[in-house]
Design an enzyme around this catalytic site. Structure first.
Site, PDB file in Angstrom:
ATOM      1  N   GLU A 228       0.894  -1.175   0.000  1.00 49.51           N
ATOM      2  CA  GLU A 228       0.000   0.000   0.000  1.00 49.51           C
ATOM      3  C   GLU A 228       0.922   1.212   0.000  1.00 49.51           C
ATOM      4  O   GLU A 228       1.455   1.592   1.041  1.00 49.51           O
ATOM      5  CB  GLU A 228      -0.874  -0.002   1.262  1.00 49.51           C
ATOM      6  CG  GLU A 228      -1.803  -1.179   1.394  1.00 49.51           C
ATOM      7  CD  GLU A 228      -3.075  -1.007   0.565  1.00 49.51           C
ATOM      8  OE1 GLU A 228      -3.287   0.065  -0.039  1.00 49.51           O
ATOM      9  OE2 GLU A 228      -3.860  -1.961   0.516  1.00 49.51           O
ATOM     10  N   CYS A 262      -2.180   9.210   2.189  1.00 51.34           N
ATOM     11  CA  CYS A 262      -1.855   8.643   0.877  1.00 51.34           C
ATOM     12  C   CYS A 262      -2.920   9.037  -0.131  1.00 51.34           C
ATOM     13  O   CYS A 262      -2.629   9.255  -1.299  1.00 51.34           O
ATOM     14  CB  CYS A 262      -1.725   7.135   0.981  1.00 51.34           C
ATOM     15  SG  CYS A 262      -3.101   6.373   1.821  1.00 51.34           S
TER      16      CYS A 262
HETATM   17  P1  NAP Z   1       8.334   4.923   4.679  1.00 48.46           P
HETATM   18  O1  NAP Z   1       9.526   5.742   4.932  1.00 48.46           O
HETATM   19  O2  NAP Z   1       8.333   3.993   3.542  1.00 48.46           O
HETATM   20  O3  NAP Z   1       8.012   4.158   6.045  1.00 48.46           O
HETATM   21  C1  NAP Z   1       6.962   3.239   6.167  1.00 48.46           C
HETATM   22  C2  NAP Z   1       7.422   2.061   6.995  1.00 48.46           C
HETATM   23  O4  NAP Z   1       8.429   1.346   6.261  1.00 48.46           O
HETATM   24  C3  NAP Z   1       8.078   2.459   8.312  1.00 48.46           C
HETATM   25  O5  NAP Z   1       7.791   1.490   9.276  1.00 48.46           O
HETATM   26  C4  NAP Z   1       9.554   2.454   7.957  1.00 48.46           C
HETATM   27  O6  NAP Z   1      10.384   2.262   9.080  1.00 48.46           O
HETATM   28  C5  NAP Z   1       9.641   1.282   7.020  1.00 48.46           C
HETATM   29  N1  NAP Z   1      10.743   1.356   6.061  1.00 48.46           N
HETATM   30  C6  NAP Z   1      11.302   2.462   5.522  1.00 48.46           C
HETATM   31  N2  NAP Z   1      12.269   2.101   4.656  1.00 48.46           N
HETATM   32  C7  NAP Z   1      12.321   0.762   4.641  1.00 48.46           C
HETATM   33  C8  NAP Z   1      13.121  -0.196   3.954  1.00 48.46           C
HETATM   34  N3  NAP Z   1      14.056   0.187   3.089  1.00 48.46           N
HETATM   35  N4  NAP Z   1      12.910  -1.505   4.191  1.00 48.46           N
HETATM   36  C9  NAP Z   1      11.940  -1.883   5.038  1.00 48.46           C
HETATM   37  N5  NAP Z   1      11.159  -1.027   5.742  1.00 48.46           N
HETATM   38  C10 NAP Z   1      11.334   0.273   5.531  1.00 48.46           C
HETATM   39  O7  NAP Z   1       7.039   5.804   4.460  1.00 48.46           O
HETATM   40  P2  NAP Z   1       6.679   7.158   5.144  1.00 48.46           P
HETATM   41  O8  NAP Z   1       7.274   8.235   4.339  1.00 48.46           O
HETATM   42  O9  NAP Z   1       6.938   7.135   6.587  1.00 48.46           O
HETATM   43  O10 NAP Z   1       5.075   7.098   4.963  1.00 48.46           O
HETATM   44  C11 NAP Z   1       4.406   7.845   4.072  1.00 48.46           C
HETATM   45  C12 NAP Z   1       4.178   7.081   2.776  1.00 48.46           C
HETATM   46  O11 NAP Z   1       3.237   6.042   3.007  1.00 48.46           O
HETATM   47  C13 NAP Z   1       3.564   7.973   1.737  1.00 48.46           C
HETATM   48  O12 NAP Z   1       4.133   7.709   0.490  1.00 48.46           O
HETATM   49  C14 NAP Z   1       2.105   7.581   1.769  1.00 48.46           C
HETATM   50  O13 NAP Z   1       1.407   7.913   0.607  1.00 48.46           O
HETATM   51  C15 NAP Z   1       2.215   6.122   2.035  1.00 48.46           C
HETATM   52  N6  NAP Z   1       0.943   5.577   2.563  1.00 48.46           N
HETATM   53  C16 NAP Z   1       0.212   4.733   1.786  1.00 48.46           C
HETATM   54  C17 NAP Z   1      -1.005   4.235   2.252  1.00 48.46           C
HETATM   55  C18 NAP Z   1      -1.840   3.294   1.423  1.00 48.46           C
HETATM   56  O14 NAP Z   1      -2.722   2.648   1.975  1.00 48.46           O
HETATM   57  N7  NAP Z   1      -1.601   3.163   0.124  1.00 48.46           N
HETATM   58  C19 NAP Z   1      -1.458   4.608   3.519  1.00 48.46           C
HETATM   59  C20 NAP Z   1      -0.677   5.482   4.273  1.00 48.46           C
HETATM   60  C21 NAP Z   1       0.536   5.947   3.789  1.00 48.46           C
HETATM   61  P3  NAP Z   1      11.203   3.502   9.732  1.00 48.46           P
HETATM   62  O15 NAP Z   1      10.191   4.456  10.224  1.00 48.46           O
HETATM   63  O16 NAP Z   1      11.977   2.856  10.807  1.00 48.46           O
HETATM   64  O17 NAP Z   1      12.043   4.077   8.642  1.00 48.46           O
END
Ligand code: NAP
Length: 460
Positions: A228, A262
């Site tokens: 997602e 998102c």
């Molecule tokens: P993110 O940096 O990708 O973090 C999300 C989760 O993934 C966190 O628990 C993070 O841990 C972990 N993570 C980060 N890099 C990783 C890697 N290389 N390998 C494994 N795990 C990893 O995302 P964000 O910026 O915090 O969140 C916002 C994003 O989520 C936006 O793009 C938003 O649109 C999307 N989103 C999508 C939905 C949907 O349902 N489609 C819903 C909500 C949000 P750490 O915090 O420890 O880095």
């Protein structure tokens, strides 16, 4: 990134947590696996009781949980209360409906009988983001706990207290040890957890970078993944829309969660005939937002989740403006402490600019003018993402015809893209794959097992 609560209102460190050592991580996975052996055979009614209890605890302690959410990631306190209430509704939804969703399905065959049995598969890892720290977790936990899987959550590093609170809720609700476990780990440890042979599948909600890495590791280990990811949702306004109603939806679609959804409206695509009126009215409304402490009921625009997020968004705004876009409102950070970005409206945004190609995660609206329905559809589809979309028009038939041509996982007509327990949520293209919520969401991590009985006969 260390695991810390940093209140983005003042950017002060509230609490720091030690990461779980490898040995503890392995123990948590093993505990989930052991719990699975019993949980998979536990009757639906008992599983449902745990979810209903968890929902009741969320409702009873809503204020406490809402304050943790707001302190950790900065959303308005009233939005945080709404998130806790929605999370409770999702748990109740699966407690009520899972058994009927998962009942055996008969397959018509020429002779004998055949049916599909929906079986749990094991320990599911959920890698979750900070933007809806309760809601995102229950989207995984609710259906999987009802299926008979067990759940491990790696929450975002800036919302550790939300992860801990959720584990406590499930424990208090009577979930046996290992049915729901919170892992206090950094993202660096995620691949290692996925590779553990006792992990059966992984679901990630977050950025494309994280999604691609998690999916690659899951793929190499031959494990199912659900992604997602981000979105750049179009919000299309046709000339026959009720503009005042549409503006109310636009403000919500853009500013809910300080634009960090998102499915926030990221690109307003407006018919030329009503574009001036739309821009004027949206600017007037956004200009009235009151920036301040998200715990204060009078505040209408909180900080972003972190100082780093605010800086990144401000850079995207400035780089877009350097390349020729115009600022109609805002454009600068307010002169105060905290992770704030002013409500901003950009026009004349073109391909190649950050605001055109990238996801802007915050209170920044981009507005595009179009002259025809086809132009609106083409622009809406000119994105790497395909999560949600919304269309505003008094002509539902016209809007529905346009909706069928939009490449996204969800299209809402005369309503911002939104969520409810019974609505499937998910995207296409770089917004990921798979669905959460609804009946569909419960089938992501199940073995759809065929059982075929026939009279003895020679096989072919
Ligand atoms: P993110 O940096 O990708 O973090 C999300 C989760 O993934 C966190 O628990 C993070 O841990 C972990 N993570 C980060 N890099 C990783 C890697 N290389 N390998 C494994 N795990 C990893 O995302 P964000 O910026 O915090 O969140 C916002 C994003 O989520 C936006 O793009 C938003 O649109 C999307 N989103 C999508 C939905 C949907 O349902 N489609 C819903 C909500 C949000 P750490 O915090 O420890 O880095």
């Amino acid at each position: 990134m260390s695991i810390q609560t940093i209140n983005p209102f003042e950017n002060n460190v509230v609490k720091t947590f030690d990461e779980m050592p490898d040995e503890k991580i392995d123990q948590a996975v093993l505990k989930g696996h052991k719990a699975f052996q019993t949980w998979r055979k536990t009757p639906f009614a008992e599983r449902a009781k745990v979810l209903s209890q968890a929902a009741a605890i969320m409702r009873r302690k809503k204020e406490e949980f809402a304050r943790i959410i707001t302190t950790e990631m900065g959303k308005l306190i009233n939005e945080a209360r709404g998130e806790v209430a929605l999370s409770a509704d999702i748990l109740d939804y699966y407690a009520t409906h899972a058994e009927s969703f998962l009942k055996n399905q008969t397959v018509k065959v020429a002779q004998g009988e055949a049916f599909i049995e929906f079986c749990p598969i094991g320990v599911i890892l959920g890698v979750e983001p900070w933007n809806f720290p309760f809601y995102q977790v229950v989207r995984i936990a609710g259906p999987n706990i009802m299926v008979g899987n067990t759940v491990l959550i790696k929450h975002a590093s800036n919302v550790p207290q939300c992860g801990i609170a959720l584990e406590n809720i499930f424990r208090e609700a009577g979930a046996p040890d290992g049915v729901f476990t919170n892992l206090l780990i950094s993202s660096k440890k995620v691949n290692q957890v996925i590779k553990n042979p006792l992990i059966a599948g992984v679901s990630l909600t977050g950025s494309e970078t994280a999604g691609a890495e998690v999916a690659a590791t899951a793929g190499k280990s031959l494990k199912k993944s659900v992604l997602e990811l981000g979105g750049s949702d179009p919000f299309i306004v046709l000339e026959d829309a009720d503009i005042d109603q549409t503006i109310r939806s636009a403000v919500f679609a853009k500013m809910n969660n300080t634009g960090q959804c998102c499915v926030a409206a990221k690109r307003f695509i407006v018919m030329d005939k009503v574009a001036d009126e739309f821009i004027k009215k949206l600017s007037e409304q956004l200009a009235t937002l009151k920036v301040g402490d998200p715990l204060d009921e009078k505040t209408t625009l909180g900080p972003l989740s972190s100082e780093a997020a605010a800086r990144q968004l401000q850079t995207q705004i400035e780089d877009t403006v350097k390349l020729g876009a115009k600022v109609v409102l805002g454009g600068k950070r307010p002169e105060r402490s905290g992770a704030f970005v002013s409500p901003t409206i950009l026009v004349d945004v073109k391909p190649g600019m950050p605001a055109y190609n990238e996801e802007l995660f915050g209170p920044v609206a981009t507005i595009f003018r179009v002259k025809t329905d086809q132009e609106a559809i083409d622009l809406a589809n000119d994105s790497l993402f395909g999560l949600g979309a919304s269309i505003f028009s008094n002509n539902k038939a016209r809007a529905t015809e346009m909706a069928t041509q939009i490449d996204s996982g969800m299209v809402f007509i005369n309503h911002p893209t939104w969520t409810a327990p019974e609505l499937p949520f998910g995207g296409t293209k770089s917004s990921g794959y798979g669905r959460e919520l609804s009946e569909m969401g419960i089938f992501e991590f199940v073995n759809k097992k065929l059982i075929r009985t026939s009279e003895y006969s020679d096989p072919f």
